[in-house]
Scaffold this active site. Structure first.
Site, PDB file in Angstrom:
ATOM      1  N   ARG A 178      15.993  10.285  99.453  1.00  8.85           N
ATOM      2  CA  ARG A 178      17.185   9.979 100.282  1.00  8.85           C
ATOM      3  C   ARG A 178      17.270   8.472 100.569  1.00  8.85           C
ATOM      4  O   ARG A 178      17.717   8.070 101.638  1.00  8.85           O
ATOM      5  CB  ARG A 178      17.176  10.756 101.604  1.00  8.85           C
ATOM      6  CG  ARG A 178      17.231  12.271 101.451  1.00  8.85           C
ATOM      7  CD  ARG A 178      18.536  12.742 100.816  1.00  8.85           C
ATOM      8  NE  ARG A 178      18.657  14.182 100.854  1.00  8.85           N
ATOM      9  CZ  ARG A 178      18.224  15.016  99.903  1.00  8.85           C
ATOM     10  NH1 ARG A 178      17.626  14.537  98.819  1.00  8.85           N
ATOM     11  NH2 ARG A 178      18.389  16.316 100.013  1.00  8.85           N
ATOM     12  N   SER A 185      22.291  18.373 105.699  1.00 10.07           N
ATOM     13  CA  SER A 185      21.085  18.088 106.507  1.00 10.07           C
ATOM     14  C   SER A 185      21.371  16.899 107.422  1.00 10.07           C
ATOM     15  O   SER A 185      21.795  15.841 106.943  1.00 10.07           O
ATOM     16  CB  SER A 185      19.899  17.744 105.611  1.00 10.07           C
ATOM     17  OG  SER A 185      19.603  18.812 104.747  1.00 10.07           O
ATOM     18  N   GLU A 200      19.759  11.502 108.526  1.00 11.14           N
ATOM     19  CA  GLU A 200      20.170  11.269 107.127  1.00 11.14           C
ATOM     20  C   GLU A 200      21.538  10.581 107.043  1.00 11.14           C
ATOM     21  O   GLU A 200      21.694   9.598 106.318  1.00 11.14           O
ATOM     22  CB  GLU A 200      20.176  12.592 106.350  1.00 11.14           C
ATOM     23  CG  GLU A 200      20.527  12.376 104.894  1.00 11.14           C
ATOM     24  CD  GLU A 200      20.723  13.660 104.114  1.00 11.14           C
ATOM     25  OE1 GLU A 200      19.737  14.341 103.838  1.00 11.14           O
ATOM     26  OE2 GLU A 200      21.884  13.967 103.764  1.00 11.14           O
TER      27      GLU A 200
HETATM   28  P1  FAD Z   1      30.528   9.185 102.363  1.00 13.39           P
HETATM   29  O1  FAD Z   1      30.163  10.076 103.482  1.00 13.39           O
HETATM   30  O2  FAD Z   1      31.949   8.831 102.197  1.00 13.39           O
HETATM   31  O3  FAD Z   1      29.665   7.841 102.489  1.00 13.39           O
HETATM   32  C1  FAD Z   1      28.263   7.909 102.698  1.00 13.39           C
HETATM   33  C2  FAD Z   1      27.700   6.470 102.655  1.00 13.39           C
HETATM   34  O4  FAD Z   1      27.889   5.942 101.347  1.00 13.39           O
HETATM   35  C3  FAD Z   1      28.426   5.519 103.589  1.00 13.39           C
HETATM   36  O5  FAD Z   1      27.468   4.589 104.039  1.00 13.39           O
HETATM   37  C4  FAD Z   1      29.458   4.840 102.691  1.00 13.39           C
HETATM   38  O6  FAD Z   1      29.848   3.562 103.133  1.00 13.39           O
HETATM   39  C5  FAD Z   1      28.688   4.741 101.382  1.00 13.39           C
HETATM   40  N1  FAD Z   1      29.566   4.762 100.198  1.00 13.39           N
HETATM   41  C6  FAD Z   1      30.383   5.762  99.800  1.00 13.39           C
HETATM   42  N2  FAD Z   1      30.981   5.438  98.632  1.00 13.39           N
HETATM   43  C7  FAD Z   1      30.537   4.198  98.307  1.00 13.39           C
HETATM   44  C8  FAD Z   1      30.796   3.304  97.214  1.00 13.39           C
HETATM   45  N3  FAD Z   1      31.612   3.625  96.219  1.00 13.39           N
HETATM   46  N4  FAD Z   1      30.169   2.117  97.234  1.00 13.39           N
HETATM   47  C9  FAD Z   1      29.327   1.754  98.238  1.00 13.39           C
HETATM   48  N5  FAD Z   1      29.045   2.549  99.288  1.00 13.39           N
HETATM   49  C10 FAD Z   1      29.636   3.760  99.312  1.00 13.39           C
HETATM   50  N6  FAD Z   1      23.120  15.336 100.052  1.00 13.39           N
HETATM   51  C11 FAD Z   1      22.060  15.492  99.222  1.00 13.39           C
HETATM   52  O7  FAD Z   1      21.443  14.508  98.809  1.00 13.39           O
HETATM   53  N7  FAD Z   1      21.658  16.722  98.828  1.00 13.39           N
HETATM   54  C12 FAD Z   1      22.272  17.848  99.227  1.00 13.39           C
HETATM   55  O8  FAD Z   1      21.870  18.942  98.843  1.00 13.39           O
HETATM   56  C13 FAD Z   1      23.393  17.725 100.102  1.00 13.39           C
HETATM   57  N8  FAD Z   1      24.029  18.820 100.559  1.00 13.39           N
HETATM   58  C14 FAD Z   1      25.097  18.694 101.394  1.00 13.39           C
HETATM   59  C15 FAD Z   1      25.735  19.849 101.832  1.00 13.39           C
HETATM   60  C16 FAD Z   1      26.833  19.766 102.679  1.00 13.39           C
HETATM   61  C17 FAD Z   1      27.521  21.036 103.120  1.00 13.39           C
HETATM   62  C18 FAD Z   1      27.309  18.502 103.090  1.00 13.39           C
HETATM   63  C19 FAD Z   1      28.522  18.404 103.975  1.00 13.39           C
HETATM   64  C20 FAD Z   1      26.650  17.338 102.685  1.00 13.39           C
HETATM   65  C21 FAD Z   1      25.533  17.419 101.837  1.00 13.39           C
HETATM   66  N9  FAD Z   1      24.833  16.290 101.377  1.00 13.39           N
HETATM   67  C22 FAD Z   1      23.787  16.426 100.502  1.00 13.39           C
HETATM   68  C23 FAD Z   1      25.226  14.939 101.833  1.00 13.39           C
HETATM   69  C24 FAD Z   1      26.403  14.316 101.034  1.00 13.39           C
HETATM   70  O9  FAD Z   1      27.093  15.285 100.311  1.00 13.39           O
HETATM   71  C25 FAD Z   1      25.912  13.236 100.071  1.00 13.39           C
HETATM   72  O10 FAD Z   1      25.208  12.232 100.767  1.00 13.39           O
HETATM   73  C26 FAD Z   1      27.057  12.593  99.295  1.00 13.39           C
HETATM   74  O11 FAD Z   1      26.553  11.732  98.308  1.00 13.39           O
HETATM   75  C27 FAD Z   1      28.003  11.813 100.206  1.00 13.39           C
HETATM   76  O12 FAD Z   1      29.145  11.459  99.442  1.00 13.39           O
HETATM   77  P2  FAD Z   1      30.492  10.984 100.140  1.00 13.39           P
HETATM   78  O13 FAD Z   1      31.377  10.481  99.066  1.00 13.39           O
HETATM   79  O14 FAD Z   1      31.023  12.027 101.019  1.00 13.39           O
HETATM   80  O15 FAD Z   1      29.939   9.753 101.001  1.00 13.39           O
HETATM   81  N1  EPU Z   2      13.424  26.555 107.488  1.00 12.69           N
HETATM   82  C1  EPU Z   2      13.165  27.277 108.640  1.00 12.69           C
HETATM   83  N2  EPU Z   2      14.152  27.337 109.583  1.00 12.69           N
HETATM   84  C2  EPU Z   2      15.339  26.722 109.452  1.00 12.69           C
HETATM   85  C3  EPU Z   2      15.604  25.971 108.291  1.00 12.69           C
HETATM   86  C4  EPU Z   2      14.613  25.900 107.305  1.00 12.69           C
HETATM   87  O1  EPU Z   2      12.088  27.851 108.813  1.00 12.69           O
HETATM   88  O2  EPU Z   2      16.177  26.832 110.352  1.00 12.69           O
HETATM   89  C5  EPU Z   2      12.403  26.522 106.430  1.00 12.69           C
HETATM   90  C6  EPU Z   2      12.863  27.356 105.226  1.00 12.69           C
HETATM   91  O3  EPU Z   2      12.516  28.707 105.368  1.00 12.69           O
HETATM   92  C7  EPU Z   2      12.142  26.716 104.078  1.00 12.69           C
HETATM   93  C8  EPU Z   2      12.048  25.247 104.505  1.00 12.69           C
HETATM   94  O4  EPU Z   2      12.293  25.206 105.909  1.00 12.69           O
HETATM   95  O5  EPU Z   2      10.839  27.222 103.976  1.00 12.69           O
HETATM   96  C9  EPU Z   2      12.995  24.332 103.751  1.00 12.69           C
HETATM   97  O6  EPU Z   2      14.339  24.789 103.874  1.00 12.69           O
HETATM   98  P1  EPU Z   2      15.414  24.653 102.668  1.00 12.69           P
HETATM   99  O7  EPU Z   2      14.852  25.240 101.422  1.00 12.69           O
HETATM  100  O8  EPU Z   2      16.706  25.176 103.179  1.00 12.69           O
HETATM  101  O9  EPU Z   2      15.519  23.116 102.377  1.00 12.69           O
HETATM  102  P2  EPU Z   2      15.547  21.830 103.335  1.00 12.69           P
HETATM  103  O10 EPU Z   2      14.249  21.118 103.173  1.00 12.69           O
HETATM  104  O11 EPU Z   2      15.941  22.220 104.711  1.00 12.69           O
HETATM  105  C10 EPU Z   2      16.420  20.147 101.564  1.00 12.69           C
HETATM  106  C11 EPU Z   2      17.449  19.061 101.525  1.00 12.69           C
HETATM  107  C12 EPU Z   2      18.816  19.644 101.195  1.00 12.69           C
HETATM  108  C13 EPU Z   2      18.749  20.299  99.826  1.00 12.69           C
HETATM  109  C14 EPU Z   2      17.679  21.391  99.870  1.00 12.69           C
HETATM  110  C15 EPU Z   2      17.428  21.972  98.493  1.00 12.69           C
HETATM  111  C16 EPU Z   2      16.733  17.260 102.943  1.00 12.69           C
HETATM  112  C17 EPU Z   2      16.899  16.542 104.219  1.00 12.69           C
HETATM  113  N3  EPU Z   2      17.491  18.339 102.767  1.00 12.69           N
HETATM  114  O12 EPU Z   2      16.731  20.988 102.659  1.00 12.69           O
HETATM  115  O13 EPU Z   2      19.755  18.567 101.129  1.00 12.69           O
HETATM  116  O14 EPU Z   2      19.987  20.847  99.459  1.00 12.69           O
HETATM  117  O15 EPU Z   2      16.416  20.854 100.317  1.00 12.69           O
HETATM  118  O16 EPU Z   2      16.766  21.045  97.709  1.00 12.69           O
HETATM  119  O17 EPU Z   2      15.935  16.839 102.109  1.00 12.69           O
HETATM  120  C18 EPU Z   2      21.262  17.248 102.441  1.00 12.69           C
HETATM  121  O18 EPU Z   2      20.557  16.280 102.149  1.00 12.69           O
HETATM  122  O19 EPU Z   2      22.310  17.150 103.113  1.00 12.69           O
HETATM  123  C19 EPU Z   2      20.869  18.577 101.957  1.00 12.69           C
HETATM  124  C20 EPU Z   2      21.536  19.694 102.261  1.00 12.69           C
END
Ligand code: FAD
Ligand code: EPU
Length: 340
Positions: free
Chosen positions: A165, A239, A335
């Protein structure tokens, strides 16, 4: 010249649905419009927020400057050989649509990153990751505009300094560049990554040799939909905290006190702890304060069903951080990025 909209409500442009107003808002469709928007901000001395899908930001208050919404488009194969294809993608493309496009065209490597919201240009900022794959595993290079000089600069995988991240764009180069395109190096033959336990178990009925990238993508989508709220229905940014990385010594003493502690090895001297588990154990899962909620199915996700102000979300985040610190002696780091 793109249209600069004064006093613009950006509630629909952040997935936490925080009500907030920007002094100016502009959508840019190409790099020329982006340059004009940057010039406007320079002349008017406006602070900048570069916005993609708004799925990883928290608006603490109104934004006293110019929000530049990146809406550039384009996908081009810029090189290929027998094994790989290099795909250059404009920053404004939607990430999940890109994943679908690659699968439709027989380019592999993005399937574990299915259904991550947001834009392609934001993906390098925190080196998006899920289900055992991170952007850095498929990243070749990116192009970015230096906000001060207006020059285009190329960044290699190494120079982005990707980590969990993390990238240089959240550290020493924070808010100094606008990413305009990302080039990915994708496989022409599937090379599946099934190491993530939840993914392996979702696909356990299919013999390993028969699993297709499309099936991996579908399994990832199903797992995500089972625990992560859809931002269209329940405002959230995924997250809210990073999984903390702690020294092995600290992990071992925690494990003695909490035998069910969920953790993953990082290297010989560090372990990653599941922040969702820590928050859950601290009693926060499903709790609601001031219309802001700790998600009942995943305590690592804060939701904003009441579409309340960002400061209330940050107040709840502070309380969660304080509880986890008190119970486990571990400090959670947020995050999403906070603006202004
Ligand atoms: P924004 O929210 O618009 O911007 C985020 C940051 O990036 C800001 O600082 C912004 O200024 C900068 N930025 C955006 N575009 C540019 C650009 N072109 N140039 C320079 N800076 C820029 N993230 C994960 O890593 N793994 C996951 O599994 C994951 N799951 C998610 C699930 C949900 C339901 C949600 C809502 C979010 C999740 N995220 C996850 C977080 C998010 O989707 C990512 O961080 C994504 O890359 C953000 O993209 P965005 O375009 O919405 O960025
Ligand atoms: N858990 C609990 N209770 C909860 C939530 C989680 O006990 O309320 C336990 C789960 O049972 C599991 C562990 O925690 O054993 C990890 O949970 P999960 O597999 O859901 O993944 P996570 O570590 O919570 C991360 C990323 C996600 C990504 C998933 C899959 C971060 C901060 N988050 O979540 O990314 O999608 O793994 O790789 O690293 C994001 O960055 O926005 C995001 C959604």
């Amino acid at each position: 010249m793109p249209l600069f909209l004064p006093h613009f409500n950006i509630q629909k442009f952040n997935t936490l649905a925080v009500p907030a107003v920007a002094n100016y808002f502009v959508s840019v469709q190409n790099d020329e419009e982006l340059r004009e928007a940057l010039a406007f901000a320079r002349t008017e001395k406006l602070p900048l927020l570069i916005l993609g899908g708004g799925s990883n930001i928290v608006l603490r208050a109104d934004f006293p400057g110019l929000v530049i919404h990146i809406k550039t488009r384009g996908l081009d194969v810029v090189a290929e050989n027998d094994e790989y294809v290099w795909l250059k993608v404009a920053a404004g493309e939607n990430w999940h649509q890109l994943v679908e496009y690659t699968l439709d065209n027989g380019y592999y490597g993005l399937e574990n990153l299915s259904l991550i919201p947001g834009s392609v240009g934001a993906a390098p900022i925190q080196n998006i990751g899920a289900y055992g794959v991170e952007l850095k595993d498929v990243f070749a290079e990116l192009a970015a505009l230096d906000i001060q000089s207006g020059l285009t600069v190329m960044f290699t995988n190494e120079s982005c300094q990707f980590g969990y991240r993390e990238s240089i764009f959240k550290q020493t180069l924070k808010d100094l560049y606008v990413i305009t395109s990302v080039t990915l190096k994708l496989n022409k033959t599937p090379a599946l990554n099934l190491q993530y336990p939840a993914l392996r178990s979702a696909l356990k009925e299919i013999p390993a040799g028969d699993i297709s990238p499309e099936q991996v993508s579908a399994a990832v989508i199903a797992i995500r939909q089972s625990k992560l709220p859809d931002p269209q229905q329940v405002p959230n940014v995924g997250s809210f905290f990073k999984n903390p990385v702690v020294p092995v010594g600290q992990f071992e003493s925690l494990k003695l006190r909490f035998p069910h502690l969920v953790s993953y090895p990082v290297d010989d001297s560090h372990m990653k702890l599941a922040a969702g588990w820590l928050i859950d154990q601290a009693g926060w899962r499903g709790k609601e304060v001031d219309g802001v909620r700790v998600h009942p199915d995943q305590a690592l996700v804060l939701t904003n069903p009441g579409k309340r102000e960002g400061k209330l979300i940050l107040q709840l985040a502070d309380r969660v951080i304080a509880s986890v610190e008190e119970l486990f002696g571990v400090t959670l780091e947020m995050e999403p990025r906070v603006y202004p």
